[in-house]
Design a protein around this motif. Structure first.
Motif, PDB file in Angstrom:
ATOM      1  N   ASN A 118     -11.195  44.886   2.467  1.00  0.00           N
ATOM      2  CA  ASN A 118      -9.912  45.463   2.093  1.00  0.00           C
ATOM      3  C   ASN A 118     -10.125  46.538   1.030  1.00  0.00           C
ATOM      4  OD1 ASN A 118      -8.278  43.860   3.779  1.00  0.00           O
ATOM      5  ND2 ASN A 118      -8.360  42.175   2.314  1.00  0.00           N
ATOM      6  N   TYR A 119      -9.394  47.614   1.188  1.00  0.00           N
ATOM      7  CA  TYR A 119      -9.473  48.728   0.249  1.00  0.00           C
ATOM      8  C   TYR A 119      -8.141  48.872  -0.474  1.00  0.00           C
ATOM      9  CZ  TYR A 119     -13.587  50.181   2.948  1.00  0.00           C
ATOM     10  OH  TYR A 119     -14.802  50.235   3.579  1.00  0.00           O
ATOM     11  N   GLU A 120      -8.202  49.393  -1.687  1.00  0.00           N
ATOM     12  CA  GLU A 120      -6.982  49.769  -2.402  1.00  0.00           C
ATOM     13  C   GLU A 120      -6.971  51.283  -2.503  1.00  0.00           C
ATOM     14  OE1 GLU A 120      -5.415  49.150  -6.886  1.00  0.00           O
ATOM     15  OE2 GLU A 120      -5.751  47.304  -5.740  1.00  0.00           O
ATOM     16  N   ALA A 121      -5.823  51.884  -2.230  1.00  0.00           N
ATOM     17  CA  ALA A 121      -5.725  53.337  -2.293  1.00  0.00           C
ATOM     18  C   ALA A 121      -4.381  53.760  -2.847  1.00  0.00           C
ATOM     19  CB  ALA A 121      -5.921  53.944  -0.891  1.00  0.00           C
ATOM     20  N   LEU A 122      -4.370  54.896  -3.535  1.00  0.00           N
ATOM     21  CA  LEU A 122      -3.124  55.572  -3.874  1.00  0.00           C
ATOM     22  C   LEU A 122      -2.954  56.698  -2.867  1.00  0.00           C
ATOM     23  CD1 LEU A 122      -3.021  56.051  -7.775  1.00  0.00           C
ATOM     24  CD2 LEU A 122      -1.657  54.484  -6.392  1.00  0.00           C
TER      25      LEU A 122
ATOM     26  N   THR B 149       2.127  55.897  -3.536  1.00  0.00           N
ATOM     27  CA  THR B 149       2.212  54.505  -3.097  1.00  0.00           C
ATOM     28  C   THR B 149       0.836  53.867  -3.194  1.00  0.00           C
ATOM     29  OG1 THR B 149       3.972  55.067  -1.521  1.00  0.00           O
ATOM     30  CG2 THR B 149       2.870  52.963  -1.205  1.00  0.00           C
ATOM     31  N   ARG B 150       0.801  52.667  -3.754  1.00  0.00           N
ATOM     32  CA  ARG B 150      -0.442  51.888  -3.806  1.00  0.00           C
ATOM     33  C   ARG B 150      -0.488  51.006  -2.567  1.00  0.00           C
ATOM     34  NH1 ARG B 150      -3.920  51.014  -8.043  1.00  0.00           N
ATOM     35  NH2 ARG B 150      -2.422  52.093  -9.391  1.00  0.00           N
ATOM     36  N   LEU B 151      -1.527  51.175  -1.763  1.00  0.00           N
ATOM     37  CA  LEU B 151      -1.665  50.441  -0.502  1.00  0.00           C
ATOM     38  C   LEU B 151      -2.894  49.545  -0.520  1.00  0.00           C
ATOM     39  CD1 LEU B 151      -1.111  53.259   2.190  1.00  0.00           C
ATOM     40  CD2 LEU B 151       0.589  51.604   1.384  1.00  0.00           C
ATOM     41  N   THR B 152      -2.797  48.427   0.192  1.00  0.00           N
ATOM     42  CA  THR B 152      -3.982  47.689   0.605  1.00  0.00           C
ATOM     43  C   THR B 152      -4.264  48.098   2.047  1.00  0.00           C
ATOM     44  OG1 THR B 152      -3.541  45.790  -0.824  1.00  0.00           O
ATOM     45  CG2 THR B 152      -4.977  45.413   1.054  1.00  0.00           C
ATOM     46  N   LEU B 153      -5.472  48.589   2.290  1.00  0.00           N
ATOM     47  CA  LEU B 153      -5.859  49.080   3.621  1.00  0.00           C
ATOM     48  C   LEU B 153      -6.963  48.189   4.186  1.00  0.00           C
ATOM     49  CD1 LEU B 153      -6.147  52.883   2.725  1.00  0.00           C
ATOM     50  CD2 LEU B 153      -4.300  51.829   4.054  1.00  0.00           C
ATOM     51  N   THR B 154      -6.830  47.831   5.445  1.00  0.00           N
ATOM     52  CA  THR B 154      -7.881  47.090   6.135  1.00  0.00           C
ATOM     53  C   THR B 154      -8.365  47.928   7.308  1.00  0.00           C
ATOM     54  OG1 THR B 154      -6.836  44.990   5.570  1.00  0.00           O
ATOM     55  CG2 THR B 154      -8.506  44.940   7.293  1.00  0.00           C
ATOM     56  N   SER B 155      -9.637  48.327   7.238  1.00  0.00           N
ATOM     57  CA  SER B 155     -10.227  49.113   8.324  1.00  0.00           C
ATOM     58  C   SER B 155     -10.785  48.147   9.354  1.00  0.00           C
ATOM     59  CB  SER B 155     -11.334  50.012   7.764  1.00  0.00           C
ATOM     60  OG  SER B 155     -11.999  50.679   8.805  1.00  0.00           O
ATOM     61  N   VAL B 156     -10.002  47.894  10.399  1.00  0.00           N
ATOM     62  CA  VAL B 156     -10.410  46.896  11.399  1.00  0.00           C
ATOM     63  C   VAL B 156     -11.630  47.383  12.175  1.00  0.00           C
ATOM     64  CG1 VAL B 156      -9.670  45.600  13.441  1.00  0.00           C
ATOM     65  CG2 VAL B 156      -8.044  46.026  11.579  1.00  0.00           C
ATOM     66  N   SER B 157     -11.672  48.691  12.458  1.00  0.00           N
ATOM     67  CA  SER B 157     -12.741  49.234  13.301  1.00  0.00           C
ATOM     68  C   SER B 157     -13.874  49.892  12.525  1.00  0.00           C
ATOM     69  CB  SER B 157     -12.158  50.221  14.321  1.00  0.00           C
ATOM     70  OG  SER B 157     -11.122  50.986  13.748  1.00  0.00           O
ATOM     71  N   GLY B 158     -13.634  50.277  11.267  1.00  0.00           N
ATOM     72  CA  GLY B 158     -14.716  50.782  10.411  1.00  0.00           C
ATOM     73  C   GLY B 158     -15.350  52.081  10.855  1.00  0.00           C
ATOM     74  N   ARG B 159     -14.562  53.030  11.343  1.00  0.00           N
ATOM     75  CA  ARG B 159     -15.105  54.329  11.770  1.00  0.00           C
ATOM     76  C   ARG B 159     -15.345  55.262  10.577  1.00  0.00           C
ATOM     77  NH1 ARG B 159     -16.431  52.342  16.600  1.00  0.00           N
ATOM     78  NH2 ARG B 159     -14.623  51.798  17.865  1.00  0.00           N
ATOM     79  N   THR B 160     -16.157  56.275  10.810  1.00  0.00           N
ATOM     80  CA  THR B 160     -16.423  57.287   9.788  1.00  0.00           C
ATOM     81  C   THR B 160     -15.120  57.945   9.333  1.00  0.00           C
ATOM     82  OG1 THR B 160     -18.581  57.756  10.784  1.00  0.00           O
ATOM     83  CG2 THR B 160     -17.680  59.421   9.305  1.00  0.00           C
ATOM     84  N   HIS B 161     -14.884  57.946   8.019  1.00  0.00           N
ATOM     85  CA  HIS B 161     -13.712  58.612   7.413  1.00  0.00           C
ATOM     86  C   HIS B 161     -12.381  58.104   7.971  1.00  0.00           C
ATOM     87  CE1 HIS B 161     -16.409  62.370   6.417  1.00  0.00           C
ATOM     88  NE2 HIS B 161     -16.869  61.229   5.905  1.00  0.00           N
ATOM     89  N   GLN B 162     -12.387  56.906   8.545  1.00  0.00           N
ATOM     90  CA  GLN B 162     -11.182  56.395   9.207  1.00  0.00           C
ATOM     91  C   GLN B 162      -9.973  56.319   8.283  1.00  0.00           C
ATOM     92  OE1 GLN B 162     -11.616  52.810  11.631  1.00  0.00           O
ATOM     93  NE2 GLN B 162      -9.700  52.012  10.817  1.00  0.00           N
TER      94      GLN B 162
ATOM     95  N   HIS C 167     -10.708  52.559  -3.177  1.00  0.00           N
ATOM     96  CA  HIS C 167     -11.655  51.605  -3.754  1.00  0.00           C
ATOM     97  C   HIS C 167     -11.839  50.423  -2.803  1.00  0.00           C
ATOM     98  CE1 HIS C 167     -13.581  49.297  -7.019  1.00  0.00           C
ATOM     99  NE2 HIS C 167     -12.808  48.267  -6.673  1.00  0.00           N
ATOM    100  N   ALA C 168     -13.099  50.098  -2.505  1.00  0.00           N
ATOM    101  CA  ALA C 168     -13.398  48.925  -1.670  1.00  0.00           C
ATOM    102  C   ALA C 168     -13.218  47.682  -2.533  1.00  0.00           C
ATOM    103  CB  ALA C 168     -14.823  49.015  -1.126  1.00  0.00           C
ATOM    104  N   LYS C 169     -12.028  47.095  -2.453  1.00  0.00           N
ATOM    105  CA  LYS C 169     -11.584  46.088  -3.425  1.00  0.00           C
ATOM    106  C   LYS C 169     -12.112  44.685  -3.147  1.00  0.00           C
ATOM    107  CE  LYS C 169      -7.262  44.247  -5.390  1.00  0.00           C
ATOM    108  NZ  LYS C 169      -7.532  44.591  -6.793  1.00  0.00           N
ATOM    109  N   SER C 170     -12.183  44.306  -1.868  1.00  0.00           N
ATOM    110  CA  SER C 170     -12.632  42.941  -1.566  1.00  0.00           C
ATOM    111  C   SER C 170     -13.465  42.918  -0.292  1.00  0.00           C
ATOM    112  CB  SER C 170     -11.432  41.998  -1.417  1.00  0.00           C
ATOM    113  OG  SER C 170     -10.681  42.325  -0.275  1.00  0.00           O
TER     114      SER C 170
END
Length: 305
Positions: free
Chosen positions: A131-135, A209-222, A282-285
């Motif tokens: 999980n990532y955190e992003a603004l 906006t502060r988001l929690t992002l989950t990259s399910v597929s993990g592509r380059t620059h996704q 930020h790669a948070k978890s």
């Protein structure tokens, strides 16, 4: 008809040369950026977890995960190798995944051959949850959602990525891998990002906006492309954000963006306020089953923004 065919072939030849020239120029810039990466030593490392098989480290923004083609570049990989060593005696045999230079957060390194095999298998089978955190720019309307948009290399802004469209795929048909490289001609990659709103905030008078992002597929620059493609680029993203080096809006037209998209004026104001500052992702978890002991592990790291 023959004239038309010759004409289209000529256009494609020019396009291929143009793609290669643009790609070479951008790669030179990226090479120079890599050479200017922040140096980090083994003593500087923020070690979150270590045992005889793996090490989990929190990477600062501005640090390369791996040195890339120029092995003299400073990198987290080298610092981890210098501090912990590896069973194989090779630093490249510690790498199981990476973060972009501008992304901060958690990175796992393998110290033993068994851990390397096990971690590679976990990543391949998508048994690692990150999980990532992003603004992001603007206030995202929905509290949660999914971004399901396939990605491809962008021949107009090589070597960056964009949302794949039929038109852009058709344009690749007559290009030659020998001229533009195999990666440019790869089929579109299915790409899925899930997001949840943590908070809608104000940054120097600008909506973010502060988001929690989950990259399910993990592509380059996704994450970068997907956030841009919903009209909310990541704050401080100088490539996929406002007036960046890649296609704007992840390659989509203004009419394809949702109604809650961040306006160009807002994006410009945020870009001006954040000039020269680290990108806010930020790669948070990270959670996974230990590749050797099979213990379930989960780690967290606080973002700096």
């Amino acid at each position: 008809q023959a004239v038309a065919t010759r004409s289209s072939l000529a256009l494609n030849a020019v396009a291929a040369a143009d793609v290669k020239a643009k790609q070479d120029a951008t790669l030179e810039k990226l090479k120079a950026k890599d050479a200017g990466a922040t140096a980090v030593s083994g003593d500087d490392l923020d070690v979150v977890f270590e045992d005889e098989h793996i090490a989990v480290v929190s990477k600062p923004s501005g640090v390369l995960t791996i040195p890339g083609k120029d092995e003299s570049n400073p990198s987290l990989n080298k610092a981890v190798f210098d501090r912990f060593g590896s069973e194989s005696g090779r630093m490249d045999k510690m790498v199981v995944h990476r973060l972009g230079m501008d992304t901060s957060g958690l990175v796992v390194f393998a110290r033993t051959d068994a851990a390397l095999r096990g971690m590679n298998s976990l990543f391949r089978s998508r048994k690692v949850t990150r999980n990532y955190e992003a603004l992001v720019c603007g206030h995202v309307g929905q509290d949660s959602g999914s971004i399901d948009l396939p990605l491809m290399r962008d021949y107009e802004h090589p070597p960056f990525m964009r949302v794949s469209t039929d038109d852009h795929q058709r344009a690749l048909l007559d290009l030659d891998a020998a001229e533009v490289g195999k990666k440019m001609l790869e089929s579109p990659k299915d790409s899925l990002t899930k997001y949840e709103v943590v908070s809608r905030e104000d940054m120097d008078g600008n909506d973010v906006t502060r988001l929690t992002l989950t990259s399910v597929s993990g592509r380059t620059h996704q994450l970068n492309v997907h956030c841009a493609a919903i009209g909310h680029p990541i704050v401080g993203d100088a490539v996929y954000g406002f007036d960046g080096e890649a296609a704007s809006n992840g390659g989509l037209g203004e009419g394809d963006l949702p109604e809650d998209k961040a306006s160009a004026e807002l994006q410009q104001a945020i870009a001006s306020a954040c000039a020269g500052k680290p990108m806010c992702v930020h790669a948070k978890s990270i959670s996974f089953r230990h590749p050797v002991t099979k213990e379930d592990l989960s780690f967290e790291s606080k973002s700096s923004f």
